[in-house]
Every structure is written in C-alpha cells, then in structure tokens.
Design a protein around this motif. Structure first.
Motif, PDB file in Angstrom:
ATOM      1  N   VAL A 281       2.614  11.968 -49.566  1.00  0.00           N
ATOM      2  CA  VAL A 281       2.684  13.349 -49.213  1.00  0.00           C
ATOM      3  C   VAL A 281       1.394  13.406 -48.067  1.00  0.00           C
ATOM      4  CG1 VAL A 281       2.353  15.504 -49.593  1.00  0.00           C
ATOM      5  CG2 VAL A 281       3.798  14.234 -50.932  1.00  0.00           C
ATOM      6  N   GLU A 282       1.382  13.829 -46.955  1.00  0.00           N
ATOM      7  CA  GLU A 282       0.361  13.760 -45.940  1.00  0.00           C
ATOM      8  C   GLU A 282       0.398  15.006 -45.427  1.00  0.00           C
ATOM      9  OE1 GLU A 282       0.120  11.348 -42.030  1.00  0.00           O
ATOM     10  OE2 GLU A 282      -0.454  10.165 -43.522  1.00  0.00           O
ATOM     11  N   SER A 283      -0.985  15.575 -44.933  1.00  0.00           N
ATOM     12  CA  SER A 283      -1.142  16.866 -44.303  1.00  0.00           C
ATOM     13  C   SER A 283      -0.806  16.623 -43.030  1.00  0.00           C
ATOM     14  CB  SER A 283      -2.643  17.110 -44.305  1.00  0.00           C
ATOM     15  OG  SER A 283      -3.160  17.086 -45.839  1.00  0.00           O
ATOM     16  N   PRO A 284      -0.052  18.014 -42.393  1.00  0.00           N
ATOM     17  CA  PRO A 284       0.346  17.814 -40.983  1.00  0.00           C
ATOM     18  C   PRO A 284      -0.952  17.851 -40.158  1.00  0.00           C
ATOM     19  CG  PRO A 284       0.822  19.904 -41.904  1.00  0.00           C
ATOM     20  CD  PRO A 284       0.464  19.071 -42.998  1.00  0.00           C
ATOM     21  N   PRO A 285      -1.058  17.341 -38.672  1.00  0.00           N
ATOM     22  CA  PRO A 285      -2.327  17.678 -37.851  1.00  0.00           C
ATOM     23  C   PRO A 285      -2.879  18.655 -38.024  1.00  0.00           C
ATOM     24  CG  PRO A 285      -0.317  16.267 -36.972  1.00  0.00           C
ATOM     25  CD  PRO A 285       0.176  16.801 -38.102  1.00  0.00           C
ATOM     26  N   GLU A 286      -2.151  19.899 -38.032  1.00  0.00           N
ATOM     27  CA  GLU A 286      -2.545  21.150 -38.077  1.00  0.00           C
ATOM     28  C   GLU A 286      -3.910  21.333 -39.137  1.00  0.00           C
ATOM     29  OE1 GLU A 286       1.450  21.105 -36.084  1.00  0.00           O
ATOM     30  OE2 GLU A 286       0.786  20.604 -38.210  1.00  0.00           O
ATOM     31  N   PHE A 287      -3.686  20.654 -40.064  1.00  0.00           N
ATOM     32  CA  PHE A 287      -4.853  20.863 -41.358  1.00  0.00           C
ATOM     33  C   PHE A 287      -5.871  20.035 -41.124  1.00  0.00           C
ATOM     34  CE2 PHE A 287      -1.060  22.728 -43.347  1.00  0.00           C
ATOM     35  CZ  PHE A 287      -1.729  24.134 -43.475  1.00  0.00           C
ATOM     36  N   VAL A 288      -5.903  19.019 -40.041  1.00  0.00           N
ATOM     37  CA  VAL A 288      -7.026  18.147 -39.901  1.00  0.00           C
ATOM     38  C   VAL A 288      -7.703  18.213 -38.849  1.00  0.00           C
ATOM     39  CG1 VAL A 288      -7.341  15.494 -39.929  1.00  0.00           C
ATOM     40  CG2 VAL A 288      -5.394  16.364 -41.201  1.00  0.00           C
ATOM     41  N   ASN A 289      -9.206  18.330 -38.924  1.00  0.00           N
ATOM     42  CA  ASN A 289      -9.864  18.398 -37.556  1.00  0.00           C
ATOM     43  C   ASN A 289     -11.333  17.882 -38.157  1.00  0.00           C
ATOM     44  OD1 ASN A 289     -11.307  20.719 -38.821  1.00  0.00           O
ATOM     45  ND2 ASN A 289      -9.797  22.156 -38.030  1.00  0.00           N
ATOM     46  N   SER A 290     -12.302  18.337 -37.389  1.00  0.00           N
ATOM     47  CA  SER A 290     -13.786  17.860 -37.353  1.00  0.00           C
ATOM     48  C   SER A 290     -14.506  18.267 -38.660  1.00  0.00           C
ATOM     49  CB  SER A 290     -14.578  17.832 -36.142  1.00  0.00           C
ATOM     50  OG  SER A 290     -14.451  19.070 -35.970  1.00  0.00           O
ATOM     51  N   ASP A 291     -13.979  19.648 -39.018  1.00  0.00           N
ATOM     52  CA  ASP A 291     -14.562  20.515 -39.918  1.00  0.00           C
ATOM     53  C   ASP A 291     -13.784  19.943 -41.330  1.00  0.00           C
ATOM     54  OD1 ASP A 291     -16.376  21.824 -38.341  1.00  0.00           O
ATOM     55  OD2 ASP A 291     -15.073  23.128 -37.825  1.00  0.00           O
ATOM     56  N   HIS A 292     -12.498  19.462 -41.210  1.00  0.00           N
ATOM     57  CA  HIS A 292     -11.432  19.247 -42.214  1.00  0.00           C
ATOM     58  C   HIS A 292     -11.084  17.859 -41.947  1.00  0.00           C
ATOM     59  CE1 HIS A 292     -11.949  23.643 -42.338  1.00  0.00           C
ATOM     60  NE2 HIS A 292     -11.725  23.532 -43.632  1.00  0.00           N
TER      61      HIS A 292
END
Length: 78
Positions: free
Chosen positions: A64-75
C-alpha cells in the motif's frame, strides 16, 4: 480516545454525531496525515446506540503506497 501520554481522554458525543475510526490502511494510504486512534467505548447510561463495523483489507500481492498528492517536502513519504 487515548492521548499522547497514554491516558484515556473522554470524548462526549453530540446528538446525531457520526464517529468514523480509520484503520492502519487509511493511515498508510494518507502518508500519516490521517491517524488510527486507539479507543475504548464505555457505556455510562442505558441508551439506544447503533454501531456499524466495516472492514477493508489491503492488497495481498502488493504494498500500500500513498498517492503523490499526499507526498511533498513538508510530508516526505513514510
């Protein structure tokens, strides 16, 4: 609900309130933005209450992997 110190916190329900408790799958999918809380229900008085439990199992053959919308420099990806 259990607080950060490990002690139970009382949550007084409001009339016509819907509580949704998310599981580990939602926490993983949201990259930790949604949390799975440990909880315990105590009956303080005899009232009618409706509980509906539904379960969703993740995929067996893949992670299970987070979609790109939930991943950024703060997260960053957990």
């Amino acid at each position: 609900m259990i607080g950060k110190s490990g002690a139970l916190l009382a949550v007084d329900p409001c009339l016509a309130t819907l509580f949704v408790l998310l599981g580990d799958l939602a926490q993983t999918w949201s990259n930790g933005r949604l949390c799975n809380v440990k909880h315990r229900v105590q009956c303080k008085e005899a009232n009618t209450r409706v509980s509906i439990a539904t379960f969703l199992a993740g995929p067996k053959e893949e992670a299970v992997e987070s979609p790109p919308e939930f991943v950024n420099s703060d997260h960053p990806r957990l």
